[in-house]
Design an enzyme around this catalytic site. Structure first.
Site, PDB file in Angstrom:
ATOM      1  N   GLY A 150      14.899 -20.474  -8.739  1.00 27.18           N
ATOM      2  CA  GLY A 150      16.163 -19.757  -8.578  1.00 27.18           C
ATOM      3  C   GLY A 150      16.007 -18.257  -8.434  1.00 27.18           C
ATOM      4  N   ARG A 207      24.983 -10.426  -1.846  1.00 34.32           N
ATOM      5  CA  ARG A 207      25.458 -10.691  -0.488  1.00 34.32           C
ATOM      6  C   ARG A 207      26.983 -10.757  -0.505  1.00 34.32           C
ATOM      7  NH1 ARG A 207      21.814 -15.467   2.075  1.00 34.32           N
ATOM      8  NH2 ARG A 207      22.988 -16.827   0.665  1.00 34.32           N
ATOM      9  N   ARG A 214      28.633 -23.603   5.046  1.00 31.82           N
ATOM     10  CA  ARG A 214      27.653 -23.879   6.099  1.00 31.82           C
ATOM     11  C   ARG A 214      27.948 -25.199   6.797  1.00 31.82           C
ATOM     12  NH1 ARG A 214      23.316 -21.332   3.305  1.00 31.82           N
ATOM     13  NH2 ARG A 214      24.348 -19.836   1.943  1.00 31.82           N
ATOM     14  N   ASP A 288      21.776 -26.131   7.005  1.00 34.59           N
ATOM     15  CA  ASP A 288      22.280 -25.459   5.797  1.00 34.59           C
ATOM     16  C   ASP A 288      22.245 -23.943   5.967  1.00 34.59           C
ATOM     17  OD1 ASP A 288      19.418 -26.127   5.710  1.00 34.59           O
ATOM     18  OD2 ASP A 288      19.392 -24.918   3.904  1.00 34.59           O
TER      19      ASP A 288
HETATM   20  P1  AMP Z   1      16.330 -21.780   2.688  1.00 35.06           P
HETATM   21  O1  AMP Z   1      15.691 -22.543   3.801  1.00 35.06           O
HETATM   22  O2  AMP Z   1      15.548 -20.576   2.232  1.00 35.06           O
HETATM   23  O3  AMP Z   1      17.739 -21.406   3.018  1.00 35.06           O
HETATM   24  O4  AMP Z   1      16.362 -22.715   1.399  1.00 35.06           O
HETATM   25  C1  AMP Z   1      16.606 -24.091   1.465  1.00 35.06           C
HETATM   26  C2  AMP Z   1      17.074 -24.597   0.140  1.00 35.06           C
HETATM   27  O5  AMP Z   1      16.143 -24.305  -0.898  1.00 35.06           O
HETATM   28  C3  AMP Z   1      18.404 -24.036  -0.326  1.00 35.06           C
HETATM   29  O6  AMP Z   1      19.099 -25.043  -0.994  1.00 35.06           O
HETATM   30  C4  AMP Z   1      17.971 -22.950  -1.273  1.00 35.06           C
HETATM   31  O7  AMP Z   1      18.969 -22.645  -2.217  1.00 35.06           O
HETATM   32  C5  AMP Z   1      16.755 -23.570  -1.932  1.00 35.06           C
HETATM   33  N1  AMP Z   1      15.822 -22.555  -2.444  1.00 35.06           N
HETATM   34  C6  AMP Z   1      15.055 -21.717  -1.742  1.00 35.06           C
HETATM   35  N2  AMP Z   1      14.327 -20.927  -2.540  1.00 35.06           N
HETATM   36  C7  AMP Z   1      14.631 -21.272  -3.817  1.00 35.06           C
HETATM   37  C8  AMP Z   1      14.229 -20.820  -5.111  1.00 35.06           C
HETATM   38  N3  AMP Z   1      13.319 -19.852  -5.273  1.00 35.06           N
HETATM   39  N4  AMP Z   1      14.784 -21.413  -6.178  1.00 35.06           N
HETATM   40  C9  AMP Z   1      15.690 -22.389  -6.034  1.00 35.06           C
HETATM   41  N5  AMP Z   1      16.117 -22.862  -4.861  1.00 35.06           N
HETATM   42  C10 AMP Z   1      15.599 -22.311  -3.753  1.00 35.06           C
HETATM   43 MG    MG Z   2      19.523 -21.455   3.009  1.00 35.32          MG
END
Ligand code: AMP
Ligand code: MG
Length: 550
Positions: A150, A207, A214, A288
């Protein structure tokens, strides 16, 4: 307009959580969440309190976004601002939550994803009455964090902060960024997923957007047969963001949902054309990561075409398939729209109107792309196939030798076309944009020079047919300068700002912020922020390649 000096005076109207169903469970544990649009969850405060040694620090804020929200500079400089923006304090009017959504990642259905490291604080009401979500990215785990922490690190947070605001200044639809804080905590990361773990400074970006919904927000309830939730979400999005599509009695019909898709398809087409215009590669166009408002969202391993190549992707995770390469963004946007259409099917009840809406994407994309490319060349329009060939042949010449896309278009507006000219002057724009020894590339050979010169002759002949007023170099340049930026957040320049910020020096970050706020202006003394990528940056991590979530 009156601005408030204290964040606590900001009014909140949390419509999203008031209207849509919440996850009834309140504990912050990773889990599947059914039948709910979001889960209430609070940010995890940094280990050290703000103000104390080793605690959170505000590295930068965006004055324009603060003002948009009705916050004064004093409010942004206050201890409360740092406390809230770093996740240490939640104001009473805020109702923090993480959104539930799914998505197709790299072409495959991934099921539930959700805000794994984003926490919406609530919807602030701006002086003009508009509701803006404030969202902390990197403020600790949520029920959607799956196996991750997170958190976010400084390098990716700085990149998101700077680029969001640069895009807004470029006129590209985007989510905004209010602030960039370090948390004082260390975050463990394996930057390239190669087993090399490293502690990095943790950071939080606030942000700001009218909506963070989405495509995947619709896909998840649709995939689970949760039609009621799907309808509630669609009705909410319609009422908030597409009120012009609603029938007189305010109740959406199957046609209304199809009209929403038509509208989303148009906005998405325009968005991708903006990316084409400025040379932006999103890097992770999973469903997403596509906004229902057609805004650029989720800045991760994005990049700028510093050497024009439609097949380039900045994302190392995508290096094999190149699914999200520059030249594929329109096709992928369409692919994603088909997923959204499928998700909306239960509400529309027929394929035909959805098909029509999706088909609208290609038409609108081509039309907008042609108009934009014409403007980039200083032409009123692309009149015919010959004009189209003029554009395509330019892209062809650019592909033959490493060419800085931003510089080429900017300098094309500066090549004098009036009067007789020698070849050296005529080639000025290419000479300014071609990579050579200083960029670690070969020098352009005779064949490329000949092709470029031939193209310039065709261009000159075409410009001459634009009419007497427009043919002046002055008028053409003014028109072109309005669409061809001088400054974009080049990957390697961001990396230099990151290196300095990690060492505690934010001067470069602030300089970048200021310059990128006026990307179409010539800014004497700032030429070093608009130069070709130097040799050292060719293969350096962060400059030409980035990994997915970090
Ligand atoms: P993204 O492709 O970076 O938009 O992330 C894809 C998914 O992974 C989304 O549901 C994000 O919230 C989750 N995510 C990415 N990085 C983290 C992180 N460090 N901790 C928790 N969830 C993450
Ligand atoms: Mg994302």
């Amino acid at each position: 307009m009156t601005l408030v000096d204290d964040l606590a005076e900001l009014r909140f109207d949390n419509r999203f959580t008031a209207v849509l169903p919440a996850d009834p469970k309140r504990m912050n544990l990773t889990r599947p969440v059914h039948g709910a649009a979001y889960s209430f969850v609070r940010p995890t405060p940094p280990a050290v309190v703000p103000g104390a040694q080793g605690g959170p620090r505000l590295l930068a804020h965006a004055p324009e976004v603060a003002e948009l929200l009705g916050l004064s500079e004093a409010a942004a400089a206050s201890p409360r601002f740092l406390a809230v923006m770093s996740g240490a304090e939640v104001l009473p009017a805020m109702e923090p939550f993480a959104m539930c959504y799914g998505g197709h990642q790299f072409g495959h259905w991934a099921g539930q994803l959700g805000d794994g490291r984003a926490i919406n604080l609530g919807q602030a009401v701006a002086p003009d009455g508009a509701r803006w979500f404030l969202q902390l990215k990197g403020a600790g785990p949520t029920p959607y964090s799956r196996t991750a922490d997170g958190l976010a690190v400084l390098r990716s947070s700085l990149r998101e902060f700077v680029c969001s605001e640069a895009m807004a200044a470029l006129g590209v639809p985007t989510t905004r960024a209010l602030s960039l804080c370090t948390t004082g905590d260390r975050v463990l990361r394996d930057m390239f997923y190669d087993g090399n773990m490293k502690h990095e400074p943790g950071a939080v970006v606030c942000r700001v957007a009218r909506s963070f919904v989405r495509f995947g927000s619709f896909e998840l309830p649709a995939s689970r047969g949760e039609e009621e939730l799907l309808r509630q979400l669609a009705d909410h999005v319609l009422a908030e963001h597409f009120p012009e599509l609603l029938p007189a009695d305010g109740t959406p019909t199957p046609e209304t949902y199809a009209a929403m898709l038509t509208s989303v398809a148009r906005r998405t087409a325009e968005l991708v054309v903006h990316w084409d215009r400025v040379g932006f590669v999103h890097g992770v166009m999973n469903t997403d990561n596509l906004s229902i408002l057609g805004e650029t969202i989720d800045y991760g391993p994005y990049g700028w075409l510093e050497d024009y190549d439609p097949n380039w992707t900045p994302n190392t995770t995508d290096a094999g398939g190149r699914r999200y390469a520059f030249g594929k963004q329109a096709d992928i946007a369409l692919w994603n729209l088909v997923r959204l259409a499928q998700a909306l099917h239960p509400l529309v009840g027929a394929v035909e109107p959805l098909q029509q809406a999706v088909d609208g994407f290609g038409k609108h994309y081509s039309k907008t792309w042609r108009a934009t490319m014409a403007a980039k060349l200083g032409l009123a329009e692309l009149r015919d196939e010959q004009d189209l060939a003029l554009v395509q042949d330019l892209l062809g010449v650019m592909g033959e030798h490493e060419t800085d896309m931003t510089l080429l278009f900017r300098e094309l507006g500066r090549v004098p076309l009036e009067g007789e000219l020698d070849p050296a002057t005529r080639l000025g724009a290419f000479e300014a944009a071609w990579h050579g020894a200083e960029q670690g590339a070969a020098e352009p050979d005779d064949a490329v020079r000949t092709a470029a010169l031939a193209w310039m002759e065709r261009y000159r002949a075409r410009v001459a047919t634009e009419g007497p007023g427009w043919f002046t170099d002055e008028a053409r340049r003014a028109g072109m300068d309005a669409v061809n930026p001088r400054f974009v957040p080049r990957n390697w320049i961001l990396q230099l700002a990151i290196d300095d910020a990690e060492a505690g020096d934010t001067a470069r970050l602030h300089e970048l912020q200021e310059v990128l706020a006026r990307p179409y202006d010539e800014q004497p003394g700032k030429e070093h922020l608009a130069t070709r990528r130097p040799e050292w940056a060719r293969e350096r991590a962060g400059c030409s390649m980035l990994s997915c979530s970090s």
